[in-house]
Design a protein around this motif. Structure first.
Motif, PDB file in Angstrom:
ATOM      1  N   ARG A 178       0.859  -1.180   0.000  1.00 39.07           N
ATOM      2  CA  ARG A 178       0.000   0.000   0.000  1.00 39.07           C
ATOM      3  C   ARG A 178       0.894   1.228   0.000  1.00 39.07           C
ATOM      4  NH1 ARG A 178      -2.291   0.860   4.428  1.00 39.07           N
ATOM      5  NH2 ARG A 178      -4.044   2.036   3.640  1.00 39.07           N
ATOM      6  N   TRP A 179       0.594   2.177  -0.894  1.00 39.00           N
ATOM      7  CA  TRP A 179       1.471   3.322  -1.118  1.00 39.00           C
ATOM      8  C   TRP A 179       0.698   4.631  -1.124  1.00 39.00           C
ATOM      9  CZ3 TRP A 179       6.577   2.090  -1.471  1.00 39.00           C
ATOM     10  CH2 TRP A 179       6.893   0.757  -1.768  1.00 39.00           C
ATOM     11  N   GLY A 180       1.292   5.650  -0.530  1.00 43.84           N
ATOM     12  CA  GLY A 180       0.843   7.013  -0.739  1.00 43.84           C
ATOM     13  C   GLY A 180       1.552   7.524  -1.985  1.00 43.84           C
ATOM     14  N   ARG A 224       3.065  10.812   1.846  1.00 41.80           N
ATOM     15  CA  ARG A 224       2.788  10.194   3.146  1.00 41.80           C
ATOM     16  C   ARG A 224       1.364  10.486   3.593  1.00 41.80           C
ATOM     17  NH1 ARG A 224       7.443  12.017   3.475  1.00 41.80           N
ATOM     18  NH2 ARG A 224       9.366  11.106   4.175  1.00 41.80           N
ATOM     19  N   GLN A 262      -1.137  10.813   1.782  1.00 37.36           N
ATOM     20  CA  GLN A 262      -2.095  10.102   0.937  1.00 37.36           C
ATOM     21  C   GLN A 262      -2.346   8.669   1.414  1.00 37.36           C
ATOM     22  OE1 GLN A 262      -3.908  11.571  -1.467  1.00 37.36           O
ATOM     23  NE2 GLN A 262      -2.889  13.419  -0.749  1.00 37.36           N
ATOM     24  N   CYS A 263      -1.683   8.239   2.473  1.00 39.67           N
ATOM     25  CA  CYS A 263      -1.871   6.869   2.956  1.00 39.67           C
ATOM     26  C   CYS A 263      -3.293   6.598   3.447  1.00 39.67           C
ATOM     27  CB  CYS A 263      -0.847   6.534   4.038  1.00 39.67           C
ATOM     28  SG  CYS A 263       0.794   6.176   3.330  1.00 39.67           S
ATOM     29  N   ALA A 322      -4.678   4.975   0.232  1.00 35.53           N
ATOM     30  CA  ALA A 322      -3.492   4.345  -0.342  1.00 35.53           C
ATOM     31  C   ALA A 322      -3.768   3.681  -1.692  1.00 35.53           C
ATOM     32  CB  ALA A 322      -2.930   3.304   0.627  1.00 35.53           C
ATOM     33  N   TYR A 323      -2.752   3.702  -2.533  1.00 37.62           N
ATOM     34  CA  TYR A 323      -2.765   3.006  -3.825  1.00 37.62           C
ATOM     35  C   TYR A 323      -2.201   1.612  -3.566  1.00 37.62           C
ATOM     36  CZ  TYR A 323      -1.834   2.046  -8.763  1.00 37.62           C
ATOM     37  OH  TYR A 323      -1.806   1.496 -10.023  1.00 37.62           O
ATOM     38  N   TYR A 350       6.212   7.249  -4.626  1.00 38.75           N
ATOM     39  CA  TYR A 350       5.406   6.280  -3.885  1.00 38.75           C
ATOM     40  C   TYR A 350       6.071   6.085  -2.524  1.00 38.75           C
ATOM     41  CZ  TYR A 350       3.264   4.924  -8.358  1.00 38.75           C
ATOM     42  OH  TYR A 350       2.588   4.904  -9.558  1.00 38.75           O
ATOM     43  N   ARG A 367       5.710   4.005   1.116  1.00 38.67           N
ATOM     44  CA  ARG A 367       5.026   2.853   1.713  1.00 38.67           C
ATOM     45  C   ARG A 367       4.210   3.291   2.918  1.00 38.67           C
ATOM     46  NH1 ARG A 367       5.585  -2.366   0.698  1.00 38.67           N
ATOM     47  NH2 ARG A 367       7.641  -2.155  -0.263  1.00 38.67           N
ATOM     48  N   CYS A 368       2.965   2.822   2.960  1.00 33.63           N
ATOM     49  CA  CYS A 368       2.071   3.103   4.085  1.00 33.63           C
ATOM     50  C   CYS A 368       2.222   1.985   5.114  1.00 33.63           C
ATOM     51  CB  CYS A 368       0.626   3.180   3.608  1.00 33.63           C
ATOM     52  SG  CYS A 368       0.337   4.471   2.369  1.00 33.63           S
TER      53      CYS A 368
END
Length: 126
Positions: A20-22, A40, A42-43, A46-47, A122, A124-125
Motif C-alpha cells: 500500500r502506497w501514498g 505520506r 495520501q496513505c 493508499a494506492y 510512492y 510505503r504506508c
C-alpha cells in the motif's frame, strides 16, 4: 524511442513494489521534499499494488481506468523500467529513478505522460 531496447532481467524483484502506497507527483526537483510529505499524507487513500498472475505487479497504465500486469525490465544501460511485457524504454514504461524499502520514484518515458503526470513518488504506508 518508440522501439525501446531489449529488456533483460531486472535487479529489482516485483515483491519490492507490492503493498500500500501514498502517491504524489512533482514537476520540479526542488518540489521533491514537499511531494514526499504529501505522498505520506495520501496513505489514508493508499494506492494498492498487488502481485500479478504471471509474476509482475498490478498497476494502472497512463489514462487507463483498469489495472494491468506490469513487469520490471532491466536494460543494457542499467536502468530499470516498469511497464507492459516487451522491450524496455518504450513510451508506456516508467523509469525507476530511485527505490528503497519504503519508497520508490518513477518518471514516465513518454514525454507527454511526463508532462502531464510529472515524476511520481510512492511512499510505503504502514
Amino acid at each position: 524511442m518508440a522501439q525501446g531496447v531489449p529488456a533483460i532481467p531486472s535487479t529489482i524483484a516485483p515483491g519490492a513494489l507490492v503493498g500500500r502506497w501514498g502517491v504524489a507527483a512533482y514537476h520540479r526537483d526542488s518540489d521533491r521534499p514537499r511531494t514526499e510529505a504529501e505522498a505520506r499524507r495520501q496513505c489514508n487513500n493508499a494506492y494498492a499494488i498487488k502481485p500479478g498472475p504471471t509474476g509482475g505487479v498490478m498497476m494502472h497504465l497512463a489514462d487507463e481506468p483498469q489495472v494491468s500486469e506490469l513487469v520490471l525490465k532491466g536494460s543494457p544501460s542499467g536502468v530499470t523500467y516498469l511497464g507492459p511485457p516487451g522491450p524496455a524504454a518504450v513510451p508506456t514504461d516508467r523509469e525507476i529513478v530511485t527505490i528503497d524499502d519504503n519508497s520508490f520514484t518513477v518518471k514516465w518515458v513518454s514525454p507527454d505522460n511526463s508532462t502531464r503526470y510529472g515524476t511520481m513518488v510512492y511512499v510505503r504506508c504502514t
